[in-house]
Design a protein around this motif. Structure first.
Motif, mmCIF file in Angstrom:
data_model
loop_
_atom_site.group_PDB
_atom_site.id
_atom_site.type_symbol
_atom_site.label_atom_id
_atom_site.label_comp_id
_atom_site.label_asym_id
_atom_site.label_seq_id
_atom_site.Cartn_x
_atom_site.Cartn_y
_atom_site.Cartn_z
ATOM 1 N N GLU A 165 0.825 -1.207 0.000
ATOM 2 C CA GLU A 165 0.000 0.000 0.000
ATOM 3 C C GLU A 165 0.860 1.258 0.000
ATOM 4 N N GLY B 226 -7.603 0.643 -5.430
ATOM 5 C CA GLY B 226 -6.776 0.182 -4.316
ATOM 6 C C GLY B 226 -5.461 -0.389 -4.780
ATOM 7 N N SER B 227 -4.651 -0.827 -3.781
ATOM 8 C CA SER B 227 -3.265 -1.250 -4.057
ATOM 9 C C SER B 227 -3.099 -2.753 -4.172
ATOM 10 N N GLN B 228 -4.163 -3.529 -3.922
ATOM 11 C CA GLN B 228 -4.008 -4.968 -4.024
ATOM 12 C C GLN B 228 -3.837 -5.367 -5.480
#
Length: 295
Positions: A235, A286-288
């Motif tokens: 993240e 998001g960062s996933q």
């Protein structure tokens, strides 16, 4: 418990102390890079110092010790959180490092910065020249010049274990007379100065304190655990990419063959972002990492 700090108080004087022992966390930091022995030793001493200092501060957040110079060791940096989580790193020019090099040779014209970064509140930084023969000398000078409580350090590391001792004079309470306070302070400092490196590295805390202060009444408190833990994450790496802006992030992708890899210098963890990842980041996804079915 192989990694811990342990506080002690003198019952009849206004002095507190802290001992630190680092084994696993120190080894974890050294395992990430092939540091020359003089660098490994200084890094261990700085890890011990940060561990001792975090115990003197009543806050939630991060303490950062950072030394910089124009010499063979341009950077020495350790972070310790109020939760007792440690990480550290050094930057060095191996070809310039002699086997017996000390702090003055490794970091000429250096400066030492201590940064307090609370979870809530204002960030604070103090800076002092690295003008001592040892890191312990420099930290002692830092407290002397910053008008804080008189504080002395003893630090050592041998590439396997790092140890440290801190003594700090507290505000007047048990001894109101200034001359008696000074005599008491000099008494505990003089005895601590007889401590040999092999004793600090080799003795447990109870034995060490008995050897130094068997004629003084003191209380040794329960140990507080320390552990190596890196604060890097996918993240945080993603946020670094987002801060560049989408256009620059996509340029980086092109320059690096379709994948941007962000390396953590502290723990060697690698975080890779391909075109789909970058698209997802800037779309607010998001960062996933995207699933295998993402198009």
């Amino acid at each position: 418990m192989s990694d811990f700090t342990q506080r002690f108080l003198f019952d009849d004087s206004d002095v507190r102390g802290e001992l630190v022992s680092l084994n696993d966390s120190y080894q974890h930091v050294l395992a990430k890079h092939a540091y020359p022995q003089p660098v490994a030793q200084l890094l261990g001493e700085m890890m011990a110092a940060a561990s001792l200092l975090i115990g003197t501060l009543k806050f939630d957040g991060l303490l950062i010790l950072q030394a910089r110079s124009s010499g063979a060791l341009p950077l020495l940096m350790v972070e310790c959180s109020s939760a007792g989580e440690l990480r550290g790193i050094a930057r060095y020019h191996e070809e310039q490092i002699a086997a017996d090099a000390g702090l003055p040779e490794l970091m000429p014209d250096g400066v030492l910065a201590m940064t307090i970064d609370p979870t809530n509140g204002q960030r604070y930084q103090g800076i002092v020249d690295l003008d001592g023969q040892t890191l312990a000398d420099c930290l002692t000078n830092y407290f002397a010049t910053s008008e804080q409580l008189p504080t002395r350090f003893w630090l050592c590391a041998d590439g396997t274990r790092a140890r440290g001792l801190l003594l700090q004079q507290l505000p007047a309470d048990r001894i109101p007379d200034e001359e008696e306070r000074q005599a008491s302070w000099e008494h505990v400092i003089t005895l601590a100065s007889t401590l040999k490196t092999e004793e600090l590295l080799g003795l447990d805390n109870e034995t060490l304190l008995h050897r130094l202060y068997h004629e003084d009444a003191l209380r040794l408190f329960d140990p507080r655990a320390l552990v190596f833990r890196c604060s890097c994450s996918r993240e945080r790496s993603a946020n670094a990419l987002i801060s560049l802006g989408q256009e620059d992030a996509e340029k980086l992708l092109q320059e690096h063959g379709g994948e941007v890899v962000i390396d953590c210098q502290f723990c060697n963890q690698r975080y890779g972002f391909d075109a789909a990842d970058v698209q997802q980041l800037f779309a607010g996804g998001g960062s996933q990492a995207p699933s295998a079915t993402h198009h």
